[in-house]
Design a protein around this motif. Structure first.
Motif, PDB file in Angstrom:
ATOM      1  N   HIS A  57       0.840  -1.198   0.000  1.00  0.00           N
ATOM      2  CA  HIS A  57       0.000   0.000   0.000  1.00  0.00           C
ATOM      3  C   HIS A  57       0.873   1.246   0.000  1.00  0.00           C
ATOM      4  O   HIS A  57       1.990   1.236   0.522  1.00  0.00           O
ATOM      5  CB  HIS A  57      -0.877   0.040   1.253  1.00  0.00           C
ATOM      6  N   CYS A 121      -2.249   6.143  12.669  1.00  0.00           N
ATOM      7  CA  CYS A 121      -2.189   5.125  11.610  1.00  0.00           C
ATOM      8  C   CYS A 121      -3.410   4.216  11.542  1.00  0.00           C
ATOM      9  O   CYS A 121      -3.704   3.677  10.482  1.00  0.00           O
ATOM     10  CB  CYS A 121      -0.916   4.301  11.760  1.00  0.00           C
ATOM     11  N   GLU A 122      -4.090   3.977  12.651  1.00  0.00           N
ATOM     12  CA  GLU A 122      -5.289   3.148  12.549  1.00  0.00           C
ATOM     13  C   GLU A 122      -6.384   3.945  11.835  1.00  0.00           C
ATOM     14  O   GLU A 122      -6.595   5.098  12.167  1.00  0.00           O
ATOM     15  CB  GLU A 122      -5.799   2.721  13.927  1.00  0.00           C
ATOM     16  N   GLU A 124      -5.863   2.733   8.375  1.00  0.00           N
ATOM     17  CA  GLU A 124      -5.034   2.529   7.199  1.00  0.00           C
ATOM     18  C   GLU A 124      -4.193   3.767   6.884  1.00  0.00           C
ATOM     19  O   GLU A 124      -4.097   4.197   5.736  1.00  0.00           O
ATOM     20  CB  GLU A 124      -5.926   2.130   6.015  1.00  0.00           C
ATOM     21  N   PHE A 126      -0.849   4.127   7.871  1.00  0.00           N
ATOM     22  CA  PHE A 126       0.592   3.905   7.730  1.00  0.00           C
ATOM     23  C   PHE A 126       1.028   3.996   6.266  1.00  0.00           C
ATOM     24  O   PHE A 126       2.151   4.386   5.953  1.00  0.00           O
ATOM     25  CB  PHE A 126       0.980   2.546   8.329  1.00  0.00           C
ATOM     26  N   ARG A 127       0.115   3.657   5.366  1.00  0.00           N
ATOM     27  CA  ARG A 127       0.428   3.727   3.933  1.00  0.00           C
ATOM     28  C   ARG A 127       0.658   5.158   3.460  1.00  0.00           C
ATOM     29  O   ARG A 127       1.088   5.377   2.346  1.00  0.00           O
ATOM     30  CB  ARG A 127      -0.724   3.075   3.144  1.00  0.00           C
ATOM     31  N   TYR A 131       5.645   2.808   1.873  1.00  0.00           N
ATOM     32  CA  TYR A 131       5.050   1.620   1.239  1.00  0.00           C
ATOM     33  C   TYR A 131       5.079   0.473   2.235  1.00  0.00           C
ATOM     34  O   TYR A 131       6.110   0.197   2.852  1.00  0.00           O
ATOM     35  CB  TYR A 131       5.834   1.226  -0.011  1.00  0.00           C
ATOM     36  N   TYR A 132       3.976  -0.218   2.345  1.00  0.00           N
ATOM     37  CA  TYR A 132       3.915  -1.281   3.358  1.00  0.00           C
ATOM     38  C   TYR A 132       2.676  -2.138   3.126  1.00  0.00           C
ATOM     39  O   TYR A 132       1.656  -1.629   2.638  1.00  0.00           O
ATOM     40  CB  TYR A 132       3.820  -0.634   4.754  1.00  0.00           C
ATOM     41  N   ASP A 134      -0.128  -2.739   4.534  1.00  0.00           N
ATOM     42  CA  ASP A 134      -0.791  -2.043   5.646  1.00  0.00           C
ATOM     43  C   ASP A 134      -2.073  -2.772   6.021  1.00  0.00           C
ATOM     44  O   ASP A 134      -3.184  -2.333   5.701  1.00  0.00           O
ATOM     45  CB  ASP A 134      -1.068  -0.602   5.189  1.00  0.00           C
ATOM     46  N   ARG A 135      -1.921  -3.910   6.648  1.00  0.00           N
ATOM     47  CA  ARG A 135      -3.058  -4.743   7.044  1.00  0.00           C
ATOM     48  C   ARG A 135      -2.713  -5.356   8.392  1.00  0.00           C
ATOM     49  O   ARG A 135      -1.548  -5.686   8.640  1.00  0.00           O
ATOM     50  CB  ARG A 135      -3.324  -5.806   5.976  1.00  0.00           C
ATOM     51  N   ALA A 177       1.176  -2.465  11.469  1.00  0.00           N
ATOM     52  CA  ALA A 177       1.598  -1.077  11.222  1.00  0.00           C
ATOM     53  C   ALA A 177       0.620  -0.061  11.808  1.00  0.00           C
ATOM     54  O   ALA A 177       1.006   1.073  12.085  1.00  0.00           O
ATOM     55  CB  ALA A 177       1.724  -0.845   9.720  1.00  0.00           C
ATOM     56  N   TYR A 178      -0.640  -0.468  12.027  1.00  0.00           N
ATOM     57  CA  TYR A 178      -1.590   0.533  12.540  1.00  0.00           C
ATOM     58  C   TYR A 178      -1.238   0.971  13.952  1.00  0.00           C
ATOM     59  O   TYR A 178      -1.735   1.982  14.432  1.00  0.00           O
ATOM     60  CB  TYR A 178      -3.035   0.017  12.450  1.00  0.00           C
TER      61      TYR A 178
END
Ligand code: B3K
Ligand code: ZN
Length: 850
Positions: A57, A121-122, A124, A126-127, A131-132, A134-135, A177-178
């Motif tokens: 993402h 970040c929660e 989505e 972090f994207r 790039y990550y 993100d899930r 990541a969130y």
């Protein structure tokens, strides 16, 4: 990279990501408009996945470089991110991107608030940082390096190196990541320590802007109380040596549970007696607890995908409600929870936004952080505990932590734990997660001279996408009283599992009086065809404090409904029963203050609509005012004593006892102010040394049509304090006459301190507008138009807060055709805005329906 088009995501389409991550290293070089983020991520193929597409993402990122195993690699821009050809073996991914925190008004990803850097970040976000994948089911350890001139630079976990212009953090716990967070700025800390039950010393800090240090002590104590409570009640100990909380002024919601670095909306952590009300203190205590409790229910055990959101939110809300009940009064806490549920979740579940506690599809997940997922999700946990009992609940929770620590889990995992711990089949219970709508439970009684029978039936009206409903498992707590008011059968749980079911109680030589759905044992609407004398009896005698309050509430409701529909005068039986409760000094003042309340105008509109009557907001408003006037008249002798007897003479403390006394005195003041022109309120305003008394006095003054001098004095006194000024903005709208609400709101938006980019200020004004029932629904449609104007303006800046505020329109189908047409026109106008955000688009489409 292209922006993601509004596509629908389905629970049933879940597949695991093709790679697992063995470690993430991030380096941030901070600059307000040109922050560089370098990522170095160790990937390897996921043995449990079949799809090897290497998709990351990414949103609003300026790509500088991308490499695999040190070699530049070409990536393909696809919807919502990038794709690259990746080896079918372990490899190192590197990316260098540039982002612009200064321009980030959406407050998602890395952004700036009052000169400080912070993240959200929660779900989505972090994207928007790099790039990550993100899930939430992709978990990894993070090493974070921050370079910049900021005095304080924080991230998750433990600090491993701190020098001038440089900070390095390591989080040993794998996380999605969130839960990533970064904060940097000119901050000062209020320190504390907590020693865990195994003897580990944890450093605690609340970080704030200089000047706010004196508002941290209460939050710090709440944090320590939460840490202790989670050890005592759930056996959960904290797992890092450091726990940081940061207060941020610009934040889309209340707070965020990032691992070891919770970020809070300053309104949910900063408190002082002079600037915060008792209600603020209580909310802060609950939110600090909530975010802390997430460390186990959310962080150590997270969600496999966002459809499972209630796994962490419903459970964590339930836990914070238990904490509040333990710290304060359990009945008062339960009544407050039910008021919030009926005020926010019931309308959601009975309108176009109705969705299951575990939704099955979404376009924008941020739109599903709802009262249904949170508050109904918590009720579902409470029902489960009621059904299996306290000991089995504790056993199941132990098993949950043991079995799923470190997992990204599902509702199926959660229920399996209960099945394994108790041997119970929860197949039918699971419908609470998949079936939307509020069940309606109807009661009929039978008595034959010995046997007393309750015939219960349940139905749930169709909701969007769900025409057919199946019976649910409904725990109905019932007690029986004799005509003297003595309890002849203690509370028992009836399990209603069929559409219709009868429960018989033998050996009752006199006809007992049932008290049904005690402590609000299920989130349902109870329909009982009983008369006022029965309700008055329960108001006087019920041994269940919740149902005693509920009896008064139902009397108030019926009285209001009669006034609205037939012009009847307020019910004398209600006033008499209420008077007796108010005079009963053995009852907790906080409880009596709740007793003095009455259903909100919005709630009445909902009840009328359910009864097939089109609600008239003006009639509802006058009936509500008339009932208040009737109380002021009926209790004219009692109120001054109630007021005087509950003055708190000791210095202000935000404890339950002081707060209860102030609540009752202020409730009395509100009624007295209807007859004395605000004289007593003016006196209270002059001598108030805390915000609870000051704000209540100002509110009463405005309600009495006075208070303009005090309003100006309040502004002059608090102009430097954003959180107090939010109250000043709201109050003027809340206390405006219905016909003046839109104009008052417009005037306030022209005030130099109205800042639409600050979510607290936007909500203080637009939230108050939408919650003034008669003002928002004034027949001229001015308020609808005004709110739509501002939603259209805010959407380009902050989609999340805009989308959330669309909720104001969710009940539009209740009203008459003229109002519906006025609202529909505004919904269509919002929908037609060029480049409308995915968030707002989804909300408007769902609300508008077909
Ligand atoms: N988990 C966060 C909410 C995030 C909302 C994202 N739109 C706070 C909480 O529930 O504790
Ligand atoms: Zn939460």
């Amino acid at each position: 990279m292209r922006d993601a088009a509004p596509t629908t995501i389905y629970l049933s389409n879940y597949t695991p990501f093709g790679y697992v991550i063995d470690g993430v290293e991030l380096t941030f070089r901070l600059a307000p408009s040109t922050t560089r983020v370098h990522s170095r991520i160790r990937f390897r193929p996921n043995p449990d996945a079949t799809d090897r597409r290497f998709f990351l993402h990414g949103e609003n990122l300026t790509r500088i470089a991308t490499r695999i195993d040190g070699v530049d690699v070409d990536v393909r821009d696809v919807d919502g991110g990038i794709e690259a050809d990746a080896p079918d073996a372990p490899f190192i991914w590197e990316a260098e991107v540039e982002i612009d925190p200064q321009a980030n008004t959406a407050l998602e990803g890395l952004y700036m608030s009052n000169g400080m850097y912070c993240t959200q970040c929660e779900a989505e976000g972090f994207r928007k940082i790099t790039y990550y994948p993100d899930r939430p089911d992709v978990m990894a350890t993070f090493d974070v390096t921050i370079e910049g001139p900021e005095k304080v630079m924080l991230s998750n976990g433990n600090p491993v190196d701190q020098r001038e212009g440089f900070a390095k953090w390591q989080d040993p716990w794998p996380k999605p990541a969130y839960l990533f967070a970064l904060v940097a700025g000119d901050l000062v800390n209020h320190p504390g320590t907590f020693t865990t039950r195994s003897g580990r010393k944890v450093d605690l800090n609340i970080w704030v802007r200089p000047g706010d240090e004196d508002k941290c002590a209460f939050g710090m104590q709440a944090l320590k109380d939460s840490m202790k409570w989670d050890e005592d009640v759930y056996g959960r100990e904290y797992d890092l040596d450091l726990f940081n909380i940061v207060a941020v002024d610009d934040f889309n919601m209340g707070a965020m549970e990032n691992k070891g670095l919770n970020i809070f909306n300053s309104s949910c952590v900063l408190a002082s007696p002079e600037t915060s009300t008792d209600a603020n203190f209580e909310r802060i205590e609950a939110i600090i607890a909530h975010e802390y409790f997430h460390n186990w229910t959310g962080n150590r055990i997270t969600c496999r995908d966002w459809f499972q959101l209630c796994l962490k939110e419903g459970l964590t809300v339930y836990r914070d409600q238990q904490f509040t009940a333990d710290m304060r009064s359990a009945p008062v806490a339960r009544i407050s929870t039910v008021l919030a549920l009926r005020g926010r979740q019931f309308p959601e579940d009975q309108g176009p936004l109705s969705h299951p506690v575990r939704p099955e599809s979404f376009q924008e997940i941020n739109n599903f952080y709802t009262a249904t997922v949170y508050e109904k999700g918590a009720e579902v946990i409470g029902m489960l505990k009621t059904l299996v009992g306290d000991a089995a609940y504790a056993k199941a929770l132990d098993l949950y932590f043991e079995r799923h620590d470190g997992d990204a889990a599902t509702i199926e995992d959660w229920l399996q734990v209960f099945e394994d711990a108790t041997g119970r089949d929860l197949t039918q219970f699971k419908r609470w997660y998949s079936q939307s709508g509020t069940p309606r439970v109807t009661v009929r009684e039978d008595y034959d001279g010995d046997r007393f029978t309750l015939h219960l039936s349940q139905t749930t009206a169709p909701t969007p996408g769900q025409d057919e409903k199946l019976p649910q498992v409904i725990p109905v707590a019932v007690g029986l009283l004799n005509p003297n008011g003595d309890e002849v059968m203690e509370t028992r749980i009836l399990e209603l599992t069929e559409a219709e079911q009868s429960f018989t109680f033998e050996g009752h030589a006199t006809r007992p009086i049932p008290s049904i759905l005690r402590n609000f044992s299920a989130p349902v609407i109870l329909e009982q065809d009983i008369d006022n004398s029965r309700r008055a009896f329960l108001l006087a005698h019920d041994t269940d404090p919740f149902n005693r309050w509920e009896a008064g509430r139902m009397l108030a409701r019926d009285s209001l409904m009669a006034t609205i529909t037939t012009g009847a005068a307020p019910d004398a039986a209600y006033l008499e029963g209420l008077g007796a409760v108010l005079r009963d000094n053995s009852l907790d003042p906080a409880y009596r203050a709740l007793m003095l309340g009455q259903p909100t105008q919005s709630e009445l509109a909902g009840l009328l609509h359910e009864a097939g009557i089109t609600p008239d907001p003006d009639a509802i408003h006058s009936a509500s005012e008339a009932l208040r006037d009737a109380k002021a008249a009926a209790f004219a002798d009692l109120l001054p004593a109630l007021y005087a007897d509950h003055q708190v003479e000791v210095p202000y403390a935000p404890d339950a006892e002081g707060a209860g006394n102030r609540a009752l005195a202020n409730a009395a003041l509100a009624l007295i102010s209807r007859t004395d022109g605000g004289a007593l309120a003016a006196a209270q305003y002059d001598k108030a040394d805390n915000m609870t008394l000051q704000l209540a006095a100002l509110s009463c003054l405005l309600d009495a049509g006075a208070g303009q001098d005090q309003l100006a004095a309040f502004e002059a006194q608090w102009t430097h304090d954003r959180l107090v000024m939010d109250k000043w903005f709201s109050l003027q709208i809340i206390q405006a006459k219905p016909e003046d609400v839109a104009a008052t709101t417009t005037r306030l938006t022209e005030h130099p301190d109205f800042d639409m980019k600050n979510p607290n200020r936007f909500r203080a004004v637009m939230g108050a507008l939408s919650m003034h029932h008669a003002g928002f629904h004034h027949a001229d449609g001015a308020a609808y138009r005004l709110l739509a104007d501002w939603l259209i303006k805010l959407d380009s800046l902050n989609p999340q807060t805009t989308a959330r505020m669309c909720n104001a329109f969710q009940t539009w189908k209740r009203y008459d055709p003229d109002r519906q047409a006025l609202i529909a026109a505004q919904l269509d106008r919002i929908a037609a805005k060029p480049d409308l955000s995915r968030d707002t688009h989804e909300m408007i489409t769902r609300i508008r329906g077909t």
